[in-house]
Design an enzyme around this catalytic site. Sequence first.
Site, short mmCIF file in Angstrom:
data_model
loop_
_atom_site.label_atom_id
_atom_site.label_comp_id
_atom_site.label_asym_id
_atom_site.label_seq_id
_atom_site.Cartn_x
_atom_site.Cartn_y
_atom_site.Cartn_z
N GLY A 27 0.81 -1.21 0.00
CA GLY A 27 0.00 0.00 0.00
C GLY A 27 0.84 1.26 0.00
O GLY A 27 2.04 1.22 -0.30
N LEU A 29 0.58 3.69 -2.15
CA LEU A 29 1.03 3.49 -3.53
C LEU A 29 1.48 4.79 -4.19
O LEU A 29 1.02 5.88 -3.85
CB LEU A 29 -0.11 2.87 -4.34
CG LEU A 29 -0.66 1.56 -3.79
CD1 LEU A 29 -1.75 1.01 -4.71
CD2 LEU A 29 0.43 0.52 -3.60
N GLU A 31 3.29 6.18 -8.33
CA GLU A 31 3.29 5.88 -9.77
C GLU A 31 4.05 4.60 -10.10
O GLU A 31 3.73 3.89 -11.04
CB GLU A 31 3.89 7.05 -10.56
CG GLU A 31 2.88 8.00 -11.14
CD GLU A 31 1.78 7.33 -11.96
OE1 GLU A 31 2.09 6.45 -12.79
OE2 GLU A 31 0.62 7.67 -11.77
N HIS A 33 4.20 1.80 -8.40
CA HIS A 33 3.30 0.66 -8.24
C HIS A 33 2.30 0.59 -9.40
O HIS A 33 1.97 -0.48 -9.90
CB HIS A 33 2.49 0.78 -6.95
CG HIS A 33 3.29 0.68 -5.69
ND1 HIS A 33 3.52 1.76 -4.88
CD2 HIS A 33 3.89 -0.37 -5.10
CE1 HIS A 33 4.22 1.39 -3.83
NE2 HIS A 33 4.48 0.10 -3.94
N GLN A 58 8.26 -9.03 7.83
CA GLN A 58 9.47 -8.56 7.15
C GLN A 58 10.05 -7.30 7.78
O GLN A 58 11.00 -6.74 7.25
CB GLN A 58 9.21 -8.36 5.65
CG GLN A 58 8.30 -7.20 5.30
CD GLN A 58 7.90 -7.24 3.84
OE1 GLN A 58 7.10 -8.07 3.41
NE2 GLN A 58 8.44 -6.33 3.04
N SER A 183 9.47 5.77 -4.18
CA SER A 183 9.38 4.81 -3.08
C SER A 183 8.35 5.32 -2.09
O SER A 183 8.21 6.53 -1.88
CB SER A 183 10.74 4.72 -2.38
OG SER A 183 10.57 4.14 -1.09
O1 PAF Z 1 7.94 -4.95 -2.05
C1 PAF Z 1 6.99 -4.95 -1.23
O2 PAF Z 1 6.18 -4.03 -1.18
C2 PAF Z 1 6.87 -6.10 -0.24
O3 PAF Z 1 8.13 -6.58 0.13
C3 PAF Z 1 5.99 -7.25 -0.75
C4 PAF Z 1 6.57 -7.90 -1.99
C5 PAF Z 1 4.59 -6.71 -1.07
C6 PAF Z 1 5.85 -8.33 0.32
O4 PAF Z 1 5.28 -7.81 1.49
#
Ligand code: PAF
Length: 280
Positions: A27, A29, A31, A33, A58, A183
Site C-alpha cells: 500500500g 502506492l 506511480e 506501483h 518482514q 518509493s
Molecule cells: O515490495 C513490497 O512491497 C513487499 O516486500 C511485498 C513484496 C509486497 C511483500 O510484502
Amino acid sequence: MRIVHTLAELRGALHGARTTAFVPTMGNLHEGHLALVRTAAQRGGGPVVASIFVNRLQFGPNEDFDRYPRTLARDCELLEGAGCDLVFAPDEAELYPEPQGYRVQPPAALADILEGKFRPGFFTGVCTVVMKLFQCVQPAVAVFGKKDYQQLMVIRGMVRQFALPIEIVGGETLRADDGLALSSRNGYLSESERAESVALSAALRALADAIRAGARDLPALEARAMESLRARGWRPDYLTARRRADLLPPTPAQIDAGEPLVALAAARLGGTRLIDNLEI
Ligand code: PAF
C-alpha cells in the site's frame, strides 16, 4: 474494481481463474506501483489482482512497521485508475490467523548479504508472505519492481526452486525528474532531505560511470563513494557494484569480459532509509 478482505471472498471472486496477473504491495502506492499494475494488465491476459498488506514478518523490531502509512481508500482509487480488477486487502488476522510457524527461508548466499545483512530476517518475511499470497491468488504472472532488486532475485529463486507455475516479471524503476527513485518511504523525507536525497542516485551513477570508464578497484571506489555520502550527512549501509547473476562482487577480469553488473545502495538520511540500484 472489487475490494475484498477475506480469502473466501478472494477465491469466490477469482473462481479458479488461471490467467490472473498479480501485483503484491504494502500500500501507500505511488506511480511506480501503478506502472507495475499496467505491466500486469498487459502480461496476464486475465484479471489483474493487487494485494495491500503491511507484512509484519518482514520488519525488524526497530523498523517502521507501526508508522508505515495505511492509505487504503486512496490506494484503491489509484489502483482502479490503473486498470486493477480486484484488490485483496486482508487484515493480519485473515492472513496470519495463527502465529506463522512455517516460514520460507531463502539461501543465505543471496538473502543474508546487502539488504539481508542490514535487515536480518527480512527476506524470510518477504518470501513467507509472498508464498502465502501466491497460494491465495494463484496467479499466472506476478510483477515485482526492480527498485527492490535483491527482492526480485530472491523471489525468482523461490519460484524456480519450488517449481511454482508463475512467471515473474521485473518492472522498471520510476524516478522523479531529479533522479530519486519513487518509493513509499520518500514520504518520510523533510523538504531539505528531499532535496538532498538525489545524492544517492547520483552516487550510483558516478560509480557506474567510473566502471564504464575503466576503473577496476571497486573496493576503493565504493569506499570513496560512501565517504562522500557520509560527508553530506548520510549514513550509508552499502554502496557497491555486484554481478547481476548472483549479487557477488565481480573480479576485474570479469568486468573486462563484460559481466553484467548492478550498482546497489542503501543509506539513511535523517530517519529515512532509502535504497536504489542501477544496472550497469
Ligand atoms: O515490495 C513490497 O512491497 C513487499 O516486500 C511485498 C513484496 C509486497 C511483500 O510484502
